[in-house]
Scaffold this motif. Structure first.
Motif, short mmCIF file in Angstrom:
data_model
loop_
_atom_site.label_atom_id
_atom_site.label_comp_id
_atom_site.label_asym_id
_atom_site.label_seq_id
_atom_site.Cartn_x
_atom_site.Cartn_y
_atom_site.Cartn_z
N GLU A 1 0.87 -1.18 0.00
CA GLU A 1 0.00 0.00 0.00
C GLU A 1 0.90 1.23 0.00
O GLU A 1 1.83 1.32 0.80
CB GLU A 1 -0.91 0.02 1.21
N ILE A 2 0.61 2.15 -0.90
CA ILE A 2 1.44 3.34 -1.06
C ILE A 2 0.57 4.57 -0.82
O ILE A 2 -0.52 4.69 -1.38
CB ILE A 2 2.03 3.43 -2.49
N GLU A 3 1.09 5.47 0.01
CA GLU A 3 0.47 6.78 0.19
C GLU A 3 1.48 7.83 -0.24
O GLU A 3 2.65 7.77 0.13
CB GLU A 3 0.10 7.04 1.64
N VAL A 4 1.03 8.78 -1.06
CA VAL A 4 1.85 9.93 -1.41
C VAL A 4 1.14 11.17 -0.91
O VAL A 4 -0.02 11.42 -1.28
CB VAL A 4 2.11 10.01 -2.93
N ALA A 5 1.81 11.93 -0.07
CA ALA A 5 1.28 13.19 0.44
C ALA A 5 1.98 14.31 -0.33
O ALA A 5 3.19 14.49 -0.22
CB ALA A 5 1.55 13.32 1.93
N VAL A 6 1.21 15.01 -1.15
CA VAL A 6 1.76 16.11 -1.94
C VAL A 6 1.40 17.42 -1.25
O VAL A 6 0.23 17.70 -1.01
CB VAL A 6 1.22 16.09 -3.39
N GLY A 7 2.43 18.17 -0.91
CA GLY A 7 2.23 19.47 -0.28
C GLY A 7 2.50 20.58 -1.28
O GLY A 7 3.32 20.43 -2.18
N ILE A 8 1.79 21.68 -1.12
CA ILE A 8 2.05 22.87 -1.93
C ILE A 8 2.23 24.04 -0.98
O ILE A 8 1.53 24.15 0.04
CB ILE A 8 0.92 23.16 -2.95
N GLY A 9 3.19 24.87 -1.29
CA GLY A 9 3.45 26.04 -0.46
C GLY A 9 4.30 27.02 -1.21
O GLY A 9 4.64 26.82 -2.38
N ILE B 1 6.43 9.99 0.45
CA ILE B 1 5.95 8.66 0.09
C ILE B 1 6.07 7.75 1.30
O ILE B 1 7.14 7.66 1.90
CB ILE B 1 6.77 8.08 -1.08
N THR B 2 4.96 7.08 1.64
CA THR B 2 4.98 6.05 2.67
C THR B 2 4.54 4.75 2.03
O THR B 2 3.50 4.70 1.36
CB THR B 2 4.06 6.40 3.85
N ALA B 3 5.35 3.72 2.21
CA ALA B 3 5.05 2.39 1.66
C ALA B 3 4.83 1.42 2.82
O ALA B 3 5.71 1.27 3.66
CB ALA B 3 6.18 1.92 0.77
N TRP B 4 3.65 0.81 2.87
CA TRP B 4 3.37 -0.25 3.83
C TRP B 4 3.55 -1.56 3.08
O TRP B 4 2.83 -1.83 2.12
CB TRP B 4 1.95 -0.14 4.37
N ILE B 5 4.52 -2.35 3.50
CA ILE B 5 4.87 -3.59 2.82
C ILE B 5 4.68 -4.75 3.77
O ILE B 5 5.25 -4.77 4.86
CB ILE B 5 6.35 -3.56 2.33
N GLY B 6 3.87 -5.71 3.37
CA GLY B 6 3.65 -6.91 4.18
C GLY B 6 4.45 -8.09 3.67
O GLY B 6 4.75 -8.19 2.48
N GLY B 7 4.81 -8.99 4.58
CA GLY B 7 5.42 -10.25 4.19
C GLY B 7 6.90 -10.21 3.89
O GLY B 7 7.45 -11.20 3.42
N LEU B 8 7.57 -9.08 4.12
CA LEU B 8 9.01 -8.99 3.93
C LEU B 8 9.66 -8.48 5.21
O LEU B 8 9.00 -7.82 6.01
CB LEU B 8 9.36 -8.01 2.79
N ARG C 1 14.97 -2.19 0.56
CA ARG C 1 15.66 -2.37 -0.72
C ARG C 1 14.67 -2.27 -1.88
O ARG C 1 14.94 -1.62 -2.90
CB ARG C 1 16.37 -3.73 -0.70
N LEU C 2 13.52 -2.90 -1.72
CA LEU C 2 12.49 -2.89 -2.76
C LEU C 2 11.95 -1.48 -2.99
O LEU C 2 11.84 -1.02 -4.14
CB LEU C 2 11.35 -3.84 -2.37
N VAL C 3 11.65 -0.78 -1.93
CA VAL C 3 11.07 0.56 -2.06
C VAL C 3 12.11 1.54 -2.62
O VAL C 3 11.79 2.41 -3.44
CB VAL C 3 10.47 1.03 -0.73
N ALA C 4 13.35 1.42 -2.20
CA ALA C 4 14.41 2.28 -2.74
C ALA C 4 14.56 2.04 -4.25
O ALA C 4 14.72 3.00 -5.03
CB ALA C 4 15.73 2.02 -2.02
N ALA C 5 14.50 0.80 -4.67
CA ALA C 5 14.59 0.48 -6.10
C ALA C 5 13.40 1.06 -6.85
O ALA C 5 13.54 1.60 -7.95
CB ALA C 5 14.68 -1.03 -6.30
N ALA C 6 12.21 0.97 -6.25
CA ALA C 6 11.01 1.52 -6.88
C ALA C 6 11.13 3.03 -7.03
O ALA C 6 10.68 3.60 -8.04
CB ALA C 6 9.77 1.15 -6.07
N HIS C 7 11.73 3.68 -6.05
CA HIS C 7 11.89 5.14 -6.12
C HIS C 7 12.84 5.54 -7.26
O HIS C 7 12.68 6.59 -7.88
CB HIS C 7 12.39 5.67 -4.78
N GLU C 8 13.80 4.70 -7.58
CA GLU C 8 14.69 4.94 -8.72
C GLU C 8 14.00 4.64 -10.04
O GLU C 8 14.28 5.27 -11.05
CB GLU C 8 15.96 4.09 -8.60
#
Length: 142
Positions: free
Chosen positions: A80-88, A100-107, A114-121
């Protein structure tokens, strides 16, 4: 870097931040209103460009996690991924942030990180915004 375009989305907006936007195919439709926190009317039942950007970014980032999990031979039980976009305001007028907050189950934490860092790239939204807006990245193992 040249992009071999596989799909092109089309959307049209009228009335700016207090108007309406929709995809050309009519599937996505949203009335817009500047939030009260930004000095706008904050009309009920409306959204903002930042909400739409956050939704698209979260979906794209989740797709990147799913895709790379297979490539990395990891099998998260949930993502589950949440992205909070702020404007100012910034020195040039207005700017954005994306947390970006990633909730990862089963790992375990190391594999999830490692998985989320790779996804961010890998994620096209992350690539497009890298160096342009401040990012936060948090991984929560559930």
């Amino acid at each position: 870097m040249a992009v071999k375009v596989l799909y092109t989305a089309h959307a049209v907006a009228s009335g700016g931040r207090n108007g309406h936007t929709e995809s050309r195919d009519g599937i996505v439709k949203a009335d817009l209103s500047v939030p009260k926190a930004m000095g706008g009317p904050g009309k009920p039942g409306t959204t903002t460009p930042e909400d739409l950007f956050a939704a698209g970014y979260a979906a794209c980032f989740g797709g990147a996690v799913d895709f790379l999990a297979g490539k990395m031979q990891l099998k998260p039980s949930s993502v589950e991924i949440e992205v909070a976009v702020g404007i100012g305001t910034d020195d040039t007028g207005f700017g954005l942030t994306a947390d970006i907050t990633a909730w990862i189950g089963g790992l375990d934490q190391a594999d999830a990180d490692r998985l989320v860092a790779a996804a961010h790239e890998f994620c096209p939204y992350s690539k497009a915004t890298r160096g342009n807006i401040a990012h936060g990245l948090k991984v929560v193992v559930v």
